[in-house]
Design a protein around this motif. Structure first.
Motif, PDB file in Angstrom:
ATOM      1  N   LEU A   1       0.825  -1.210   0.000  1.00  0.00           N
ATOM      2  CA  LEU A   1       0.000   0.000   0.000  1.00  0.00           C
ATOM      3  C   LEU A   1       0.857   1.257   0.000  1.00  0.00           C
ATOM      4  O   LEU A   1       0.560   2.219  -0.713  1.00  0.00           O
ATOM      5  N   ALA A   2       1.920   1.269   0.802  1.00  0.00           N
ATOM      6  CA  ALA A   2       2.777   2.457   0.881  1.00  0.00           C
ATOM      7  C   ALA A   2       3.341   2.799  -0.486  1.00  0.00           C
ATOM      8  O   ALA A   2       3.377   3.978  -0.888  1.00  0.00           O
ATOM      9  N   SER A   3       3.767   1.795  -1.228  1.00  0.00           N
ATOM     10  CA  SER A   3       4.348   2.038  -2.552  1.00  0.00           C
ATOM     11  C   SER A   3       3.290   2.529  -3.534  1.00  0.00           C
ATOM     12  O   SER A   3       3.530   3.469  -4.303  1.00  0.00           O
ATOM     13  N   VAL A   4       2.121   1.910  -3.508  1.00  0.00           N
ATOM     14  CA  VAL A   4       1.053   2.295  -4.438  1.00  0.00           C
ATOM     15  C   VAL A   4       0.530   3.692  -4.115  1.00  0.00           C
ATOM     16  O   VAL A   4       0.298   4.501  -5.016  1.00  0.00           O
ATOM     17  N   PHE A   5       0.340   3.991  -2.836  1.00  0.00           N
ATOM     18  CA  PHE A   5      -0.129   5.329  -2.465  1.00  0.00           C
ATOM     19  C   PHE A   5       0.879   6.400  -2.887  1.00  0.00           C
ATOM     20  O   PHE A   5       0.494   7.469  -3.365  1.00  0.00           O
ATOM     21  N   ALA A   6       2.166   6.124  -2.716  1.00  0.00           N
ATOM     22  CA  ALA A   6       3.184   7.097  -3.125  1.00  0.00           C
ATOM     23  C   ALA A   6       3.153   7.303  -4.640  1.00  0.00           C
ATOM     24  O   ALA A   6       3.242   8.445  -5.124  1.00  0.00           O
ATOM     25  N   ALA A   7       3.008   6.211  -5.385  1.00  0.00           N
ATOM     26  CA  ALA A   7       3.002   6.305  -6.842  1.00  0.00           C
ATOM     27  C   ALA A   7       1.795   7.078  -7.360  1.00  0.00           C
ATOM     28  O   ALA A   7       1.877   7.745  -8.404  1.00  0.00           O
ATOM     29  N   HIS A   8       0.675   7.013  -6.649  1.00  0.00           N
ATOM     30  CA  HIS A   8      -0.554   7.679  -7.088  1.00  0.00           C
ATOM     31  C   HIS A   8      -0.826   8.966  -6.314  1.00  0.00           C
ATOM     32  O   HIS A   8      -1.905   9.546  -6.433  1.00  0.00           O
ATOM     33  N   VAL A   9       0.154   9.421  -5.541  1.00  0.00           N
ATOM     34  CA  VAL A   9       0.067  10.690  -4.799  1.00  0.00           C
ATOM     35  C   VAL A   9      -1.195  10.731  -3.935  1.00  0.00           C
ATOM     36  O   VAL A   9      -1.937  11.719  -3.934  1.00  0.00           O
ATOM     37  N   VAL A  10      -1.450   9.644  -3.224  1.00  0.00           N
ATOM     38  CA  VAL A  10      -2.543   9.611  -2.256  1.00  0.00           C
ATOM     39  C   VAL A  10      -2.044  10.264  -0.970  1.00  0.00           C
ATOM     40  O   VAL A  10      -0.966   9.908  -0.480  1.00  0.00           O
ATOM     41  N   PRO A  11      -2.768  11.222  -0.408  1.00  0.00           N
ATOM     42  CA  PRO A  11      -2.291  11.872   0.823  1.00  0.00           C
ATOM     43  C   PRO A  11      -2.316  10.901   1.999  1.00  0.00           C
ATOM     44  O   PRO A  11      -3.346  10.292   2.304  1.00  0.00           O
ATOM     45  N   THR A  12      -1.173  10.749   2.651  1.00  0.00           N
ATOM     46  CA  THR A  12      -1.038   9.838   3.790  1.00  0.00           C
ATOM     47  C   THR A  12      -0.156  10.494   4.844  1.00  0.00           C
ATOM     48  O   THR A  12       0.548  11.474   4.555  1.00  0.00           O
ATOM     49  N   PRO A  13      -0.147   9.961   6.068  1.00  0.00           N
ATOM     50  CA  PRO A  13       0.923  10.360   6.984  1.00  0.00           C
ATOM     51  C   PRO A  13       2.265  10.009   6.331  1.00  0.00           C
ATOM     52  O   PRO A  13       2.348   9.053   5.545  1.00  0.00           O
ATOM     53  N   GLU A  14       3.298  10.757   6.655  1.00  0.00           N
ATOM     54  CA  GLU A  14       4.603  10.457   6.062  1.00  0.00           C
ATOM     55  C   GLU A  14       4.981   9.006   6.371  1.00  0.00           C
ATOM     56  O   GLU A  14       4.912   8.564   7.518  1.00  0.00           O
ATOM     57  N   THR A  15       5.340   8.263   5.331  1.00  0.00           N
ATOM     58  CA  THR A  15       5.597   6.833   5.471  1.00  0.00           C
ATOM     59  C   THR A  15       6.888   6.478   4.751  1.00  0.00           C
ATOM     60  O   THR A  15       7.116   6.919   3.620  1.00  0.00           O
ATOM     61  N   ARG A  16       7.721   5.683   5.387  1.00  0.00           N
ATOM     62  CA  ARG A  16       8.981   5.237   4.794  1.00  0.00           C
ATOM     63  C   ARG A  16       9.093   3.716   4.904  1.00  0.00           C
ATOM     64  O   ARG A  16       8.718   3.130   5.926  1.00  0.00           O
ATOM     65  N   LEU A  17       9.645   3.103   3.869  1.00  0.00           N
ATOM     66  CA  LEU A  17       9.959   1.686   3.878  1.00  0.00           C
ATOM     67  C   LEU A  17      11.471   1.541   4.038  1.00  0.00           C
ATOM     68  O   LEU A  17      12.231   2.149   3.271  1.00  0.00           O
ATOM     69  N   MET A  18      11.911   0.735   4.994  1.00  0.00           N
ATOM     70  CA  MET A  18      13.342   0.619   5.291  1.00  0.00           C
ATOM     71  C   MET A  18      13.726  -0.840   5.448  1.00  0.00           C
ATOM     72  O   MET A  18      13.016  -1.610   6.105  1.00  0.00           O
ATOM     73  N   ASP A  19      14.865  -1.190   4.871  1.00  0.00           N
ATOM     74  CA  ASP A  19      15.287  -2.590   4.841  1.00  0.00           C
ATOM     75  C   ASP A  19      15.949  -3.056   6.129  1.00  0.00           C
ATOM     76  O   ASP A  19      16.012  -4.252   6.395  1.00  0.00           O
ATOM     77  N   SER A  20      16.469  -2.138   6.933  1.00  0.00           N
ATOM     78  CA  SER A  20      17.157  -2.536   8.163  1.00  0.00           C
ATOM     79  C   SER A  20      16.644  -1.717   9.339  1.00  0.00           C
ATOM     80  O   SER A  20      16.204  -0.568   9.177  1.00  0.00           O
ATOM     81  N   PHE A  21      16.739  -2.304  10.533  1.00  0.00           N
ATOM     82  CA  PHE A  21      16.293  -1.570  11.716  1.00  0.00           C
ATOM     83  C   PHE A  21      17.290  -0.493  12.104  1.00  0.00           C
ATOM     84  O   PHE A  21      16.911   0.506  12.725  1.00  0.00           O
ATOM     85  N   ASP A  22      18.545  -0.657  11.724  1.00  0.00           N
ATOM     86  CA  ASP A  22      19.512   0.421  11.944  1.00  0.00           C
ATOM     87  C   ASP A  22      19.070   1.678  11.198  1.00  0.00           C
ATOM     88  O   ASP A  22      19.184   2.798  11.712  1.00  0.00           O
ATOM     89  N   ALA A  23      18.573   1.486   9.974  1.00  0.00           N
ATOM     90  CA  ALA A  23      18.081   2.617   9.197  1.00  0.00           C
ATOM     91  C   ALA A  23      16.866   3.245   9.871  1.00  0.00           C
ATOM     92  O   ALA A  23      16.704   4.473   9.869  1.00  0.00           O
ATOM     93  N   VAL A  24      16.012   2.414  10.455  1.00  0.00           N
ATOM     94  CA  VAL A  24      14.847   2.922  11.181  1.00  0.00           C
ATOM     95  C   VAL A  24      15.296   3.791  12.342  1.00  0.00           C
ATOM     96  O   VAL A  24      14.807   4.917  12.533  1.00  0.00           O
ATOM     97  N   ARG A  25      16.249   3.299  13.128  1.00  0.00           N
ATOM     98  CA  ARG A  25      16.728   4.056  14.293  1.00  0.00           C
ATOM     99  C   ARG A  25      17.371   5.372  13.879  1.00  0.00           C
ATOM    100  O   ARG A  25      17.151   6.411  14.516  1.00  0.00           O
ATOM    101  N   ARG A  26      18.169   5.328  12.810  1.00  0.00           N
ATOM    102  CA  ARG A  26      18.796   6.571  12.341  1.00  0.00           C
ATOM    103  C   ARG A  26      17.731   7.574  11.909  1.00  0.00           C
ATOM    104  O   ARG A  26      17.812   8.767  12.234  1.00  0.00           O
ATOM    105  N   PHE A  27      16.740   7.081  11.186  1.00  0.00           N
ATOM    106  CA  PHE A  27      15.713   7.977  10.659  1.00  0.00           C
ATOM    107  C   PHE A  27      14.924   8.649  11.781  1.00  0.00           C
ATOM    108  O   PHE A  27      14.783   9.880  11.810  1.00  0.00           O
ATOM    109  N   VAL A  28      14.408   7.861  12.718  1.00  0.00           N
ATOM    110  CA  VAL A  28      13.585   8.464  13.766  1.00  0.00           C
ATOM    111  C   VAL A  28      14.436   9.310  14.713  1.00  0.00           C
ATOM    112  O   VAL A  28      13.937  10.276  15.312  1.00  0.00           O
ATOM    113  N   GLY A  29      15.740   8.966  14.814  1.00  0.00           N
ATOM    114  CA  GLY A  29      16.633   9.786  15.626  1.00  0.00           C
ATOM    115  C   GLY A  29      16.888  11.146  15.016  1.00  0.00           C
ATOM    116  O   GLY A  29      17.119  12.129  15.742  1.00  0.00           O
ATOM    117  N   GLN A  30      16.836  11.225  13.695  1.00  0.00           N
ATOM    118  CA  GLN A  30      17.050  12.490  12.992  1.00  0.00           C
ATOM    119  C   GLN A  30      15.752  13.291  12.855  1.00  0.00           C
ATOM    120  O   GLN A  30      15.799  14.510  12.726  1.00  0.00           O
TER     121      GLN A  30
END
Length: 273
Positions: free
Chosen positions: A75-104
């Protein structure tokens, strides 16, 4: 030419058919077709163990749309492709990336959504200090958490190319509340008047993006404190879940069945229909 009722069915078979049995009987009575463990010419698919059996079979709700509605990563990918308004959503392959993102991004709160969960099952808040959850499906779905004074989620529906219905899901006054506004957690539906145009447009875009507007689907939305309407997810019937019909509003419950029935027979029309 419309496909005869004898060549249509509510297709509900396999080991998981029991979970859809009450809905299958309700749909059978409303639409006027049998429940069958085997497919026919045109099918309202609820459950089948081996999805390859559906190859080349006509289904009322597109199988790919059922898949999309069941997986928040898709859904996140399809909504982004069709410019559906959503809360900001990110897909991340590693939890380290998740921690860095929310920390920033400390300007907002963030949650980790279990990608195939329903009823908010598995969802959790996430911070840069959190340990990686075990056996979590990849990629991680990290979504902006929109906090409200009274948690509530709005819902509208689409069938046969038209939008209808407008309800809010919230916890009753005095009841124990939760950040996750799910029926299974005690939230209840309250029928409202017509949806605001901006909410209706956001919901329509979500159903078009997921190819559900012509068959049947619902959309859950939030309203930001700024007034902007954003889509959380879409839902539909089949394979993994089904749309909640326990609304406490007999009029809307009947309207859902009526519109599904009309939409089903519209879908059962041949090329000349």
């Amino acid at each position: 030419m419309r496909i005869p009722a004898r060549d249509c069915c509510i297709w509900n078979g396999g080991s998981g058919a029991w979970a859809f049995e009450p809905l299958s009987l309700q749909l059978s009575a409303a639409i006027g077709v049998d429940v069958s463990a085997e497919p026919r010419q045109f099918n309202y698919l609820l459950h089948v163990d081996d999805l390859s059996r559906a190859d080349g079979i006509r289904t009322f709700i597109p199988i790919e749309a059922i898949r999309l509605a069941s997986d928040k990563r898709l859904l996140a990918s399809v909504f982004a492709a069709h410019v559906v308004p959503t809360p900001e959503t990110r897909l991340m392959d590693s939890f380290d990336a998740v921690r860095r993102f929310v920390g920033q991004r400390t300007d907002r709160e963030w949650c980790l959504k279990y990608p195939t969960g329903c009823g908010a099952s598995g969802h959790r808040m996430v911070s840069a200090e959190d340990a990686e959850p075990r056996n979590w499906p990849r990629p991680f779905v990290v979504q902006e958490f929109i906090r409200m004074n009274r948690p509530e989620v709005y819902r509208t529906y689409g069938a046969g190319g038209e939008m209808f219905g407008w309800v809010v899901r919230r916890f009753p006054e005095g009841a124990r509340s939760s950040e996750w506004v799910a029926h299974a957690r005690g939230a209840r539906y309250v029928a409202l008047a017509d949806p605001p145009p901006a909410a209706l447009e956001a919901a329509r875009r979500a159903l078009v993006a997921t190819d559900l507007l012509e068959s049947f689907g619902c959309v859950d939305l939030l309203r930001r404190p700024t007034g902007e309407w954003v889509v959380l997810e879409v839902g539909t019937d089949g394979l993994f879940n089904h749309v909640d019909r326990d609304l406490g509003d007999a009029r809307l419950e009947s309207e859902i069945l009526r519109r599904i029935t009309a939409s089903f027979w519209r879908g059962a029309m041949g090329p000349s229909g």
